[in-house]
Design a protein around this motif. Sequence first.
Motif, short mmCIF file in Angstrom:
data_model
loop_
_atom_site.label_atom_id
_atom_site.label_comp_id
_atom_site.label_asym_id
_atom_site.label_seq_id
_atom_site.Cartn_x
_atom_site.Cartn_y
_atom_site.Cartn_z
N UNK A 143 -12.63 76.00 0.05
CA UNK A 143 -12.45 77.04 1.06
C UNK A 143 -13.76 77.74 1.35
N UNK A 144 -13.94 78.07 2.62
CA UNK A 144 -15.02 78.96 3.05
C UNK A 144 -14.31 80.16 3.65
N UNK A 145 -14.53 81.33 3.04
CA UNK A 145 -13.83 82.55 3.45
C UNK A 145 -14.84 83.53 4.03
N UNK A 146 -14.59 83.98 5.25
CA UNK A 146 -15.40 85.02 5.87
C UNK A 146 -14.55 86.28 5.88
N UNK A 147 -15.00 87.32 5.19
CA UNK A 147 -14.23 88.55 5.13
C UNK A 147 -15.12 89.70 4.70
N UNK A 148 -14.72 90.90 5.08
CA UNK A 148 -15.45 92.11 4.66
C UNK A 148 -14.83 92.73 3.42
N UNK A 149 -13.68 92.23 2.99
CA UNK A 149 -12.98 92.83 1.86
C UNK A 149 -13.55 92.28 0.55
N UNK A 150 -14.54 92.99 0.03
CA UNK A 150 -15.21 92.54 -1.19
C UNK A 150 -14.24 92.46 -2.37
N UNK A 151 -13.31 93.38 -2.44
CA UNK A 151 -12.36 93.40 -3.55
C UNK A 151 -11.52 92.12 -3.55
N UNK A 152 -11.12 91.67 -2.37
CA UNK A 152 -10.30 90.47 -2.27
C UNK A 152 -11.07 89.20 -2.59
N UNK A 153 -12.39 89.24 -2.39
CA UNK A 153 -13.20 88.04 -2.54
C UNK A 153 -13.79 87.83 -3.92
N UNK A 154 -14.17 88.89 -4.59
CA UNK A 154 -15.02 88.76 -5.77
C UNK A 154 -14.44 87.92 -6.90
N UNK A 155 -13.15 88.02 -7.13
CA UNK A 155 -12.54 87.21 -8.20
C UNK A 155 -12.20 85.80 -7.72
N UNK A 156 -12.30 85.58 -6.42
CA UNK A 156 -11.88 84.31 -5.83
C UNK A 156 -13.03 83.32 -5.68
N UNK A 157 -14.19 83.81 -5.30
CA UNK A 157 -15.27 82.92 -4.87
C UNK A 157 -16.23 82.56 -6.00
N UNK A 158 -16.87 81.39 -5.84
CA UNK A 158 -17.91 80.95 -6.76
C UNK A 158 -19.29 81.35 -6.27
#
Length: 196
Positions: A143-158
Motif C-alpha cells: 500500500x501507498x497511503x497519502x494522508x495528513x493523519x499522522x496518528x493513523x499512519x505511524x503504526x501502519x507504515x514502514x
Amino acid sequence: MSIYAVTSGTVRFGGTDITDDKTHQIVNRGLSRVSQESNPIGSMTVRENIELFTFPNSVRSFDGGASDEAIASYAARVDIEDALDDDPGSLPHADVRRLEIAKALATEPDLLLLDEPFAGLNQTEVRQLSEQFESFREQGITMVVVDHNMRGLMDLVDRVVVLHNGQKLAAGDPADIVGDERVQDAYLAGEVSAVQ
C-alpha cells in the motif's frame, strides 16, 4: 478530483511503463486506487457496487462478475458484510469509505493506492481502518497511503515520505520522521507526544 497529464518522465509499475495505459489496463496489471472522494453508485446496492469491480477489466465486458460469496468476502475484509443489501446513501461516512476500499480490493490488487483514507473519520474509526490496512499488508498487498493523519499512519507504515509545498521535506522510518524538527514545524505542531 483533478486529473493531470504527465508532462515529463514516465510512470513504471512492475518494471513496465504504464504512463499511457488506460485505467482498465493499469488495473489489469495489479494496481488499484481509492480516491479521497467517495463515489459509490447511488442507484446500486453495496453488493452491486462491489460486484461492478469484479467484472473482467475490458471496456466491452459486463459478464463474469464474482459470486455472491466472493463479494461478501470483499465486504467482510472491511466489516461491511452486513450492509450488502443497503443503498450506499444510507451508510455512515466511515462505511462509505470502507465500501470504496472494498471496491478496490475486488480488483485483487498487488499495489493499493489510498488517497486520504482517514479523512472525516473519528479516532476510533481511524484505528479500526488502520487495523484493517495492517491485515491487507499481512495478506501481501503493498500500500501507498497519502494522508495528513499522522496518528493513523505511524503504526501502519514502514517508510514515510513527507512533502511540504510540493517538495520532499524528509524520508525515513516513522520514528525518525516523528523526531524530525522540520516535520514537527511543518505538520505536527504540538502533536508529537500524541503520535509517539
